[in-house]
Design a protein around this motif. Sequence first.
Motif, PDB file in Angstrom:
ATOM      1  N   PRO A   5       0.834  -1.189   0.000  1.00 30.76           N
ATOM      2  CA  PRO A   5       0.000   0.000   0.000  1.00 30.76           C
ATOM      3  C   PRO A   5       0.872   1.244   0.000  1.00 30.76           C
ATOM      4  CG  PRO A   5      -0.660  -1.559   1.713  1.00 30.76           C
ATOM      5  CD  PRO A   5       0.656  -2.011   1.183  1.00 30.76           C
ATOM      6  N   PRO A   6       0.266   2.415  -0.267  1.00 29.81           N
ATOM      7  CA  PRO A   6       1.047   3.656  -0.262  1.00 29.81           C
ATOM      8  C   PRO A   6       1.795   3.820   1.058  1.00 29.81           C
ATOM      9  CG  PRO A   6      -1.197   4.033  -1.055  1.00 29.81           C
ATOM     10  CD  PRO A   6      -1.150   2.637  -0.547  1.00 29.81           C
ATOM     11  N   THR A   8       3.416   5.440   4.330  1.00 32.58           N
ATOM     12  CA  THR A   8       2.994   6.527   5.203  1.00 32.58           C
ATOM     13  C   THR A   8       4.069   7.592   5.338  1.00 32.58           C
ATOM     14  OG1 THR A   8       3.780   5.305   7.135  1.00 32.58           O
ATOM     15  CG2 THR A   8       1.497   4.993   6.503  1.00 32.58           C
ATOM     16  N   THR A  65      -8.150   4.284   5.307  1.00 31.03           N
ATOM     17  CA  THR A  65      -7.913   2.883   4.960  1.00 31.03           C
ATOM     18  C   THR A  65      -6.494   2.697   4.417  1.00 31.03           C
ATOM     19  OG1 THR A  65     -10.267   2.564   4.446  1.00 31.03           O
ATOM     20  CG2 THR A  65      -8.725   0.938   3.567  1.00 31.03           C
ATOM     21  N   GLU A  66      -6.059   3.605   3.546  1.00 31.76           N
ATOM     22  CA  GLU A  66      -4.687   3.531   3.028  1.00 31.76           C
ATOM     23  C   GLU A  66      -3.668   3.664   4.157  1.00 31.76           C
ATOM     24  OE1 GLU A  66      -4.686   6.716   0.225  1.00 31.76           O
ATOM     25  OE2 GLU A  66      -5.275   5.443  -1.462  1.00 31.76           O
ATOM     26  N   TYR A  67      -3.946   4.543   5.090  1.00 33.84           N
ATOM     27  CA  TYR A  67      -3.038   4.788   6.205  1.00 33.84           C
ATOM     28  C   TYR A  67      -2.915   3.551   7.093  1.00 33.84           C
ATOM     29  CZ  TYR A  67      -0.974   7.484  10.091  1.00 33.84           C
ATOM     30  OH  TYR A  67      -0.145   7.970  11.069  1.00 33.84           O
ATOM     31  N   SER A  70      -1.138   0.697   5.094  1.00 34.63           N
ATOM     32  CA  SER A  70       0.292   0.946   4.961  1.00 34.63           C
ATOM     33  C   SER A  70       1.027   0.747   6.287  1.00 34.63           C
ATOM     34  CB  SER A  70       0.514   2.372   4.447  1.00 34.63           C
ATOM     35  OG  SER A  70       1.882   2.642   4.279  1.00 34.63           O
ATOM     36  N   LEU A 130      -8.587  -1.787  -1.400  1.00 35.67           N
ATOM     37  CA  LEU A 130      -7.459  -1.331  -0.596  1.00 35.67           C
ATOM     38  C   LEU A 130      -7.113  -2.341   0.495  1.00 35.67           C
ATOM     39  CD1 LEU A 130      -8.432   2.425  -0.193  1.00 35.67           C
ATOM     40  CD2 LEU A 130      -6.520   1.526  -1.526  1.00 35.67           C
ATOM     41  N   TRP A 134      -3.527  -4.943   1.146  1.00 36.69           N
ATOM     42  CA  TRP A 134      -2.787  -5.164   2.394  1.00 36.69           C
ATOM     43  C   TRP A 134      -2.839  -6.633   2.787  1.00 36.69           C
ATOM     44  CZ3 TRP A 134      -0.882  -6.036   7.039  1.00 36.69           C
ATOM     45  CH2 TRP A 134      -1.673  -6.613   8.033  1.00 36.69           C
TER      46      TRP A 134
END
Length: 201
Positions: A5-6, A8, A65-67, A70, A130, A134
């Motif tokens: 994932p992206p 942080t 969710t991305e946070y 990640s 997303l 993960w």
Amino acid sequence: MSPSPPVTTDLSPRRRQLLDAGLQVVADEGLRGLTHRAVDRQAGLPEGSCSAYLRTRKALLVALTEYVASSLAGDVDALARDLQGCPGESDRAVQLTRRLFQRWVEERELLLAKLELSLEASRDPELAELMATWRSRLVDVVDGIMAAQGKEHSAERAETLVSSFDGILFAALLKPRTARKDFLARSLQLLMTSMAAPGQG
């Protein structure tokens, strides 16, 4: 291997502050309490700060969710690196995994947000994608750990192990704080020794 994932680390300090506040709101109030105003209050920022970065509630949900994904992926990658240094040492693998899980349970905001967002993802395809990224990353890492430990392994076996980890983490959250450490130690020992059987090679 699935893409991570992206990261942080690319976040600006203000965006990270808002997302950390969002984690706390979700941990305290669930997703029902997640609003721009609630995040601003938790972060101690003027009203309108969150909406300036994340204009809609959906944008806030996606960013959170991305946070979460990640952050969890980073923890799992770090665990995998630690385990590479002790191949074949099953007790050490259990100890390192328990230490990570204990931190997740004690610093429960990340774990509670993950549980809340997982439920929301069952109704939202974008969030589900997303979360799937993960989860696939975690399955890949677990499969790699099992292979490095000389255990019988496959994607299906690793996914079953990951699902069992989810159950252990949730159950630990429901235990009295004083009972969580022993519960995690016992459960992980049982699970990791029974599922990660020696290879039949």
